[in-house]
Write a protein that holds these residues in place. Structure first.
Motif, PDB file in Angstrom:
ATOM      1  N   PHE A   5       0.821  -1.203   0.000  1.00 31.47           N
ATOM      2  CA  PHE A   5       0.000   0.000   0.000  1.00 31.47           C
ATOM      3  C   PHE A   5       0.855   1.252   0.000  1.00 31.47           C
ATOM      4  CE2 PHE A   5      -2.283  -3.435   1.987  1.00 31.47           C
ATOM      5  CZ  PHE A   5      -3.407  -3.471   1.184  1.00 31.47           C
ATOM      6  N   ARG A   6       0.432   2.196  -0.810  1.00 29.16           N
ATOM      7  CA  ARG A   6       1.105   3.490  -0.811  1.00 29.16           C
ATOM      8  C   ARG A   6       0.414   4.414   0.180  1.00 29.16           C
ATOM      9  NH1 ARG A   6       2.095   5.386  -6.793  1.00 29.16           N
ATOM     10  NH2 ARG A   6       1.763   7.265  -5.574  1.00 29.16           N
ATOM     11  N   ASP A   7       1.177   5.416   0.591  1.00 30.88           N
ATOM     12  CA  ASP A   7       0.684   6.266   1.673  1.00 30.88           C
ATOM     13  C   ASP A   7      -0.298   7.341   1.233  1.00 30.88           C
ATOM     14  OD1 ASP A   7       2.103   4.927   3.514  1.00 30.88           O
ATOM     15  OD2 ASP A   7       3.762   6.347   3.616  1.00 30.88           O
ATOM     16  N   ASP A   8      -0.261   7.663  -0.058  1.00 32.80           N
ATOM     17  CA  ASP A   8      -0.942   8.897  -0.441  1.00 32.80           C
ATOM     18  C   ASP A   8      -2.378   8.694  -0.912  1.00 32.80           C
ATOM     19  OD1 ASP A   8      -0.110   7.467  -2.572  1.00 32.80           O
ATOM     20  OD2 ASP A   8       0.707   9.151  -3.708  1.00 32.80           O
ATOM     21  N   ARG A   9      -2.878   7.457  -0.834  1.00 36.55           N
ATOM     22  CA  ARG A   9      -4.241   7.235  -1.328  1.00 36.55           C
ATOM     23  C   ARG A   9      -5.022   6.351  -0.373  1.00 36.55           C
ATOM     24  NH1 ARG A   9      -2.923   4.358  -6.010  1.00 36.55           N
ATOM     25  NH2 ARG A   9      -5.111   3.838  -6.026  1.00 36.55           N
ATOM     26  N   PRO A  10      -6.381   6.429  -0.458  1.00 35.98           N
ATOM     27  CA  PRO A  10      -7.177   5.568   0.414  1.00 35.98           C
ATOM     28  C   PRO A  10      -6.845   4.091   0.202  1.00 35.98           C
ATOM     29  CG  PRO A  10      -8.574   7.190  -0.630  1.00 35.98           C
ATOM     30  CD  PRO A  10      -7.227   7.338  -1.254  1.00 35.98           C
ATOM     31  N   ILE A  11      -6.930   3.319   1.266  1.00 36.18           N
ATOM     32  CA  ILE A  11      -6.543   1.919   1.186  1.00 36.18           C
ATOM     33  C   ILE A  11      -7.556   1.111   0.377  1.00 36.18           C
ATOM     34  CG2 ILE A  11      -6.215  -0.162   2.583  1.00 36.18           C
ATOM     35  CD1 ILE A  11      -4.979   1.828   4.685  1.00 36.18           C
ATOM     36  N   TYR A  12      -8.847   1.472   0.529  1.00 36.97           N
ATOM     37  CA  TYR A  12      -9.832   0.644  -0.174  1.00 36.97           C
ATOM     38  C   TYR A  12      -9.636   0.707  -1.684  1.00 36.97           C
ATOM     39  CZ  TYR A  12     -13.073   4.041  -2.188  1.00 36.97           C
ATOM     40  OH  TYR A  12     -13.634   4.991  -2.963  1.00 36.97           O
ATOM     41  N   ALA A  44      -4.182  -9.527   3.847  1.00 37.33           N
ATOM     42  CA  ALA A  44      -3.618  -8.242   3.438  1.00 37.33           C
ATOM     43  C   ALA A  44      -3.315  -7.346   4.637  1.00 37.33           C
ATOM     44  CB  ALA A  44      -4.592  -7.536   2.501  1.00 37.33           C
ATOM     45  N   VAL A  46      -5.403  -5.765   6.547  1.00 34.78           N
ATOM     46  CA  VAL A  46      -6.210  -4.548   6.569  1.00 34.78           C
ATOM     47  C   VAL A  46      -7.495  -4.800   7.357  1.00 34.78           C
ATOM     48  CG1 VAL A  46      -5.349  -3.721   4.353  1.00 34.78           C
ATOM     49  CG2 VAL A  46      -7.445  -5.073   4.421  1.00 34.78           C
TER      50      VAL A  46
ATOM     51  N   LYS B 193      -3.243   0.779   8.736  1.00 37.18           N
ATOM     52  CA  LYS B 193      -3.947  -0.058   7.765  1.00 37.18           C
ATOM     53  C   LYS B 193      -5.152  -0.776   8.374  1.00 37.18           C
ATOM     54  CE  LYS B 193      -0.629  -2.598   6.327  1.00 37.18           C
ATOM     55  NZ  LYS B 193      -0.021  -3.797   5.723  1.00 37.18           N
ATOM     56  N   ASP B 213      -9.745   6.657   5.491  1.00 36.89           N
ATOM     57  CA  ASP B 213      -9.764   6.860   4.049  1.00 36.89           C
ATOM     58  C   ASP B 213     -10.085   8.302   3.676  1.00 36.89           C
ATOM     59  OD1 ASP B 213      -8.832   4.477   3.174  1.00 36.89           O
ATOM     60  OD2 ASP B 213     -10.782   3.562   2.805  1.00 36.89           O
ATOM     61  N   GLY B 220      -4.126  13.480   0.913  1.00 35.13           N
ATOM     62  CA  GLY B 220      -3.147  12.844   0.025  1.00 35.13           C
ATOM     63  C   GLY B 220      -1.928  12.343   0.760  1.00 35.13           C
TER      64      GLY B 220
END
Lengths: 121, 233
Positions: A5-12, A44, A46, B193, B213, B220
């Motif tokens: 997972f990248r930090d800059d976007r929502p996980i879903y 995952a 999450v 997470k 989210d 961002g």
């Protein structure tokens, strides 16, 4: 395939993408049963609610359907899967061109380099 | 009754002048994993202790499932304190027996199952265990209760990264849709997470309550990065 997972976007939304990748690559084959929300969330690492949200989105775009008693399944619609595959591919290519542009290569230069590199391999 | 935890004008003064906590309003919903985040001394432990009934607010009230914190809420809340209160001469097996006697909603099978998966011998005494193993035992005990609200005060502070992953996995696979887990920690990056929502508090005041989210979408950046920005020293 690892879950990353990248930090800059929502996980879903990243989960949606990564499940799509598993579907188009065949590691989740067409027509097969998806693991449960809980199992996949645990794999995952999450939150199950987040995985649930990702599943809902996959259902909305028609890649996944749920059967009331027996769980969730990947669509059997190959054309649908192919479409998503093409979309993912053009996204990747777009990203690559952008990165090459940042290095100072035009699209034509990039294409020339690609065919040179692939011949060498 | 969707709110599992509700704070109504809660404040707590340890020393008369400065309130340690001063919340006008806070509600936490059912079925969520919530991170309670804030710098040192921001009031995280104070809030958790009041919600579990160990401290009483100076003014205002806290409701669990709509019931004011008191004897009736003891069975709804499973609390993991920052420090251990268990007798360290006891064997894990005896402590499990102790919990079974003490709490109606304690499920010993669940506890033994988790101990097994972590290779912890139930016949070991607590005092022979490392700090990390002790923490794991305590978390197992707390998560083996079938409660509505789990309040975990720094559950991953003393354990190695691999065990941290296991603990988080234990938390996400053991809570049910009807219960809520609230975790206070500084180790935001490791847990973001698994969180649905975060609550930022600072100097006893509520700074923000939002879904993870939403923050990632709007800012961002990760919760960790956002926290560093909000609480820059």
């Amino acid at each position: 395939m690892k879950w990353e997972f990248r930090d800059d976007r929502p996980i879903y939304s990243q989960l949606v993408e990564q499940i799509q990748r598993r579907i188009v690559s065949g590691s989740f084959p067409a027509g097969s049963k998806l693991p449960s929300v809980r199992d996949l969330a645990s794999e995952a690492s999450v939150n199950p609610n987040t995985m649930q949200k990702a599943f809902a989105e996959l259902e909305r775009i028609g890649l996944v359907y749920s059967q009331r008693t027996s769980g969730r399944f990947i669509t059997e619609d190959q054309t649908k899967i192919e479409t998503i595959k093409d979309e993912l591919a053009s996204e990747k290519i777009g990203e690559f061109f952008t990165q090459m542009k940042e290095l100072g290569f035009s699209q034509q230069d990039t294409i020339r380099l690609i065919s040179k590199t692939s011949k060498e391999e | 009754m969707d709110h599992i935890l509700e704070c109504r004008g809660v404040s707590k003064n340890y020393l008369a002048q400065i309130p340690a906590l001063n919340f006008t309003n806070l509600t936490v919903n059912r079925g969520r994993i919530v991170g309670l985040l804030g710098p040192n001394g921001s009031g995280k432990t104070t809030l958790i202790k009041m919600a579990s009934g160990i401290l009483t607010p100076t003014s205002g009230s806290i409701l669990i499932n709509g019931v004011p914190v008191g004897p009736d809420t003891k069975n709804m809340v499973s609390y993991l304190p920052e420090r251990t209160y268990l007798n360290d001469w006891m064997k894990v097996r005896d402590i499990i027996q102790f919990f079974t006697d003490f709490y109606q909603n304690f499920n010993p099978e669940k506890a033994y199952d988790m101990l097994g998966r972590l290779n912890i011998n139930p016949d070991d005494r607590l005092k022979t265990m490392s700090k990390g193993t002790k923490e794991k035992v305590q978390l197992i005990l707390v998560m083996s209760r079938e409660a509505d609200l789990y309040l975990l005060d720094e559950p991953i502070g003393g354990v190695d990264p691999a065990a941290r992953d296991y603990i988080l996995d234990t938390i996400i696979s053991n809570y049910s849709e009807n219960s809520t887990v609230m975790i206070s920690t500084h180790l935001i990056y490791d847990i973001e997470k698994v969180l649905d929502d975060v609550i930022f508090i600072n100097q006893g005041n509520l700074v923000l309550a939002s879904s993870v989210d939403d923050i990632r979408e709007k800012q961002g950046k990760s919760i960790d990065a956002y926290f560093r920005e909000v609480f820059r020293c």
